[in-house]
Design an enzyme around this catalytic site. Structure first.
Site, PDB file in Angstrom:
ATOM      1  N   ASP A 140      47.819  11.698  56.832  1.00  8.66           N
ATOM      2  CA  ASP A 140      47.139  10.725  56.312  1.00  8.66           C
ATOM      3  C   ASP A 140      46.798   9.371  56.854  1.00  8.66           C
ATOM      4  O   ASP A 140      45.326   8.608  57.085  1.00  8.66           O
ATOM      5  CB  ASP A 140      47.549   9.373  54.932  1.00  8.66           C
ATOM      6  CG  ASP A 140      47.627  10.428  54.421  1.00  8.66           C
ATOM      7  OD1 ASP A 140      47.034  12.153  53.641  1.00  8.66           O
ATOM      8  OD2 ASP A 140      48.380  10.812  52.924  1.00  8.66           O
ATOM      9  N   ASP A 150      41.120   7.085  55.109  1.00  7.39           N
ATOM     10  CA  ASP A 150      42.602   7.149  55.980  1.00  7.39           C
ATOM     11  C   ASP A 150      41.889   8.783  57.080  1.00  7.39           C
ATOM     12  O   ASP A 150      41.049   9.305  56.289  1.00  7.39           O
ATOM     13  CB  ASP A 150      42.783   8.217  54.832  1.00  7.39           C
ATOM     14  CG  ASP A 150      43.406   7.252  53.967  1.00  7.39           C
ATOM     15  OD1 ASP A 150      43.585   5.887  54.233  1.00  7.39           O
ATOM     16  OD2 ASP A 150      44.446   7.419  52.958  1.00  7.39           O
ATOM     17  N   HIS A 188      40.835  12.109  49.930  1.00  6.23           N
ATOM     18  CA  HIS A 188      41.578  13.531  51.555  1.00  6.23           C
ATOM     19  C   HIS A 188      41.198  14.256  50.477  1.00  6.23           C
ATOM     20  O   HIS A 188      40.877  14.710  49.862  1.00  6.23           O
ATOM     21  CB  HIS A 188      42.870  12.907  51.551  1.00  6.23           C
ATOM     22  CG  HIS A 188      43.567  12.402  51.563  1.00  6.23           C
ATOM     23  ND1 HIS A 188      45.120  11.850  51.243  1.00  6.23           N
ATOM     24  CD2 HIS A 188      42.950  11.266  51.723  1.00  6.23           C
ATOM     25  CE1 HIS A 188      45.229  10.453  51.426  1.00  6.23           C
ATOM     26  NE2 HIS A 188      44.028   9.994  51.741  1.00  6.23           N
ATOM     27  N   ASP A 228      41.701  17.678  52.165  1.00  6.36           N
ATOM     28  CA  ASP A 228      42.408  18.598  52.820  1.00  6.36           C
ATOM     29  C   ASP A 228      42.301  19.956  51.342  1.00  6.36           C
ATOM     30  O   ASP A 228      43.552  20.202  52.155  1.00  6.36           O
ATOM     31  CB  ASP A 228      43.284  18.839  53.402  1.00  6.36           C
ATOM     32  CG  ASP A 228      43.842  17.341  53.332  1.00  6.36           C
ATOM     33  OD1 ASP A 228      44.035  16.411  51.780  1.00  6.36           O
ATOM     34  OD2 ASP A 228      45.126  16.804  54.391  1.00  6.36           O
ATOM     35  N   CYS A 279      49.083  17.877  54.099  1.00  7.04           N
ATOM     36  CA  CYS A 279      49.863  15.985  54.534  1.00  7.04           C
ATOM     37  C   CYS A 279      50.338  15.754  54.874  1.00  7.04           C
ATOM     38  O   CYS A 279      50.819  14.802  55.803  1.00  7.04           O
ATOM     39  CB  CYS A 279      49.059  15.852  53.345  1.00  7.04           C
ATOM     40  SG  CYS A 279      48.430  17.078  51.717  1.00  7.04           S
TER      41      CYS A 279
HETATM   42  N1  ARG Z   1      43.006  14.066  46.535  1.00  8.67           N
HETATM   43  C1  ARG Z   1      43.188  15.464  47.105  1.00  8.67           C
HETATM   44  C2  ARG Z   1      43.330  16.458  45.629  1.00  8.67           C
HETATM   45  O1  ARG Z   1      43.618  15.683  44.000  1.00  8.67           O
HETATM   46  C3  ARG Z   1      44.936  15.777  47.505  1.00  8.67           C
HETATM   47  C4  ARG Z   1      45.035  15.369  48.831  1.00  8.67           C
HETATM   48  C5  ARG Z   1      46.059  15.412  49.441  1.00  8.67           C
HETATM   49  N2  ARG Z   1      45.982  14.886  50.554  1.00  8.67           N
HETATM   50  C6  ARG Z   1      46.363  14.131  51.371  1.00  8.67           C
HETATM   51  N3  ARG Z   1      46.311  14.365  53.109  1.00  8.67           N
HETATM   52  N4  ARG Z   1      47.824  13.371  51.108  1.00  8.67           N
HETATM   53  O2  ARG Z   1      43.757  17.357  45.433  1.00  8.67           O
END
Ligand code: ARG
Length: 372
Positions: free
Chosen positions: A129, A207, A256, A258, A357
């Protein structure tokens, strides 16, 4: 300092050699053979201090729990389990020949602030992040969450070492994060309208995890932590060797990318079937498959959705690390022709992320290429 070479511009010497970089930092994409990685730590992890920018990314049913626990340590069971799992992951990576580095343990309960506000720390669990590696450049990101303002300090011992051995070390302009940067009346926008974000365009923030790297092309989503100003800053910082494409998904609480888009190898893209309704046109010649729905789980997910099952880590274009209990994902990835390495990670996931992550690929064996 060695400059980036564009694909059409490689010298005969470089073309003859599979490795063109002698920098300790070298990673252009999510799949080249992994040589060195930072793996986060769970020790000292706390729920983020309560703030409207935190509320904006939480699934509604999680808001009360996170608000009640804001600033407090995560439950011991979560931290102990996550610590064991991270150590298991580090062991797997080392056995596969990857050098593993860990950040420093910090006291996240210590208060800090800037003119106009105070906060305390969050965790050192998700290097993905906070730090962005693009080629030989290691960039400290301007985080929009106040609780993450000093998170990069835990990585500074590593960054100083990388610098000493020749790395390029950059940092985006330090944000002010005044109250006026945030929309304190933020509430979810109506469907079909342009989504309202909790942050404004007062100053650049992003981020690293809102970006996915595919060589010359990077994909980014605007989110509750990444604004247009931040994307423009990075675009200009990286220069003409890279193209940054903004993509938009059906994600009500974007933070994010990913767990929405995950390239596993050149030509192979895993997508979130609920969020990615239109495949970004650059991927038109790629094989695109949808992630299987996440299976039920015993451990809570405090900060993210079940789609964290997509957050796998690619060791090279053949080997992918998948959560031990996540049989649907392991089967889907294996059926696609990959070798699956399974690692327990359920407790870690409670902290809001998974393998992608929890790691930062500092070095992958490869060079700048165009895949589109
Ligand atoms: N926002 C994403 C979800 O709730 C989680 C992403 C987490 N990624 C990270 N690099 N911390 O599905």
């Amino acid at each position: 300092m060695k400059r980036f070479e564009t694909p059409g511009n490689v010298t005969a010497l470089e073309a003859a050699s599979p490795v063109i970089s002698c920098s300790p930092v070298n990673s252009y994409n999510e799949w080249d053979p992994l040589e060195e990685v930072i793996v986060g730590i769970a020790d000292g992890a706390r729920f983020p201090a309560w703030h409207v920018a935190v509320e904006a990314v939480l699934p509604p049913e999680k808001i009360d729990t996170v608000r009640v626990h804001a600033g407090k340590p995560f439950p011991n069971e979560t931290i102990d389990g996550a610590r064991r799992e991270l150590d298991t992951l580090a062991g797997i990576l080392e056995r596969e020949g990857v050098t593993v580095r860990r950040p420093e343990n910090r006291d996240n309960g210590q208060a800090f602030g800037a003119p106009g506000w105070t906060s305390a720390g969050f965790y050192q669990a998700m290097p993905r992040d906070v730090l962005l590696v693009v080629g030989e450049d290691l960039i400290e990101c301007p985080m929009a969450w106040r609780s993450r303002y000093f998170e990069m300090l835990a990585y500074r011992p590593l960054l100083k070492n990388y610098f000493a051995s020749g790395a390029r070390w950059s940092a985006a302009p330090r944000p002010e994060l005044p109250d006026a940067f945030f929309d304190n009346d933020w509430s979810e926008g109506d469907d079909g309208t342009d989504r309202r974000f909790v942050i404004s365009e007062f100053e650049p923030t992003f981020d690293a995890a809102d970006f996915i790297r595919c060589g010359r092309d990077l994909f980014v989503q605007k989110s509750h932590v990444t604004n247009r100003f931040g994307i423009d800053w990075l675009r200009r910082h990286l220069g003409s060797a890279f193209r940054i494409h903004e993509v938009k998904f059906d994600d009500d609480r974007p933070m994010h990318i990913d767990a929405s888009l995950m390239p596993l190898a050149p030509g192979k893209l895993l997508i979130n079937p609920e969020r990615v309704r239109t495949i970004p046109l650059q991927f038109k010649d790629w094989e695109v498959r949808t992630a299987p729905p996440p299976p039920p789980r015993a451990q809570p997910l405090y900060l993210c959705s079940g789609w964290i099952n997509m957050n796998v880590l690619t060791l090279d274009p053949q080997r992918v690390i998948v959560e031990e209990e996540d049989t649907p994902m392991a089967e889907a990835i294996a059926a696609w022709g990959f070798d699956v390495i399974r690692c327990p990670f359920r407790h870690f996931q409670s902290l809001g992320g998974s393998f992608h992550c929890a790691t930062l690929d500092v070095r992958r064996r490869g060079r700048l290429e165009s895949y589109f």
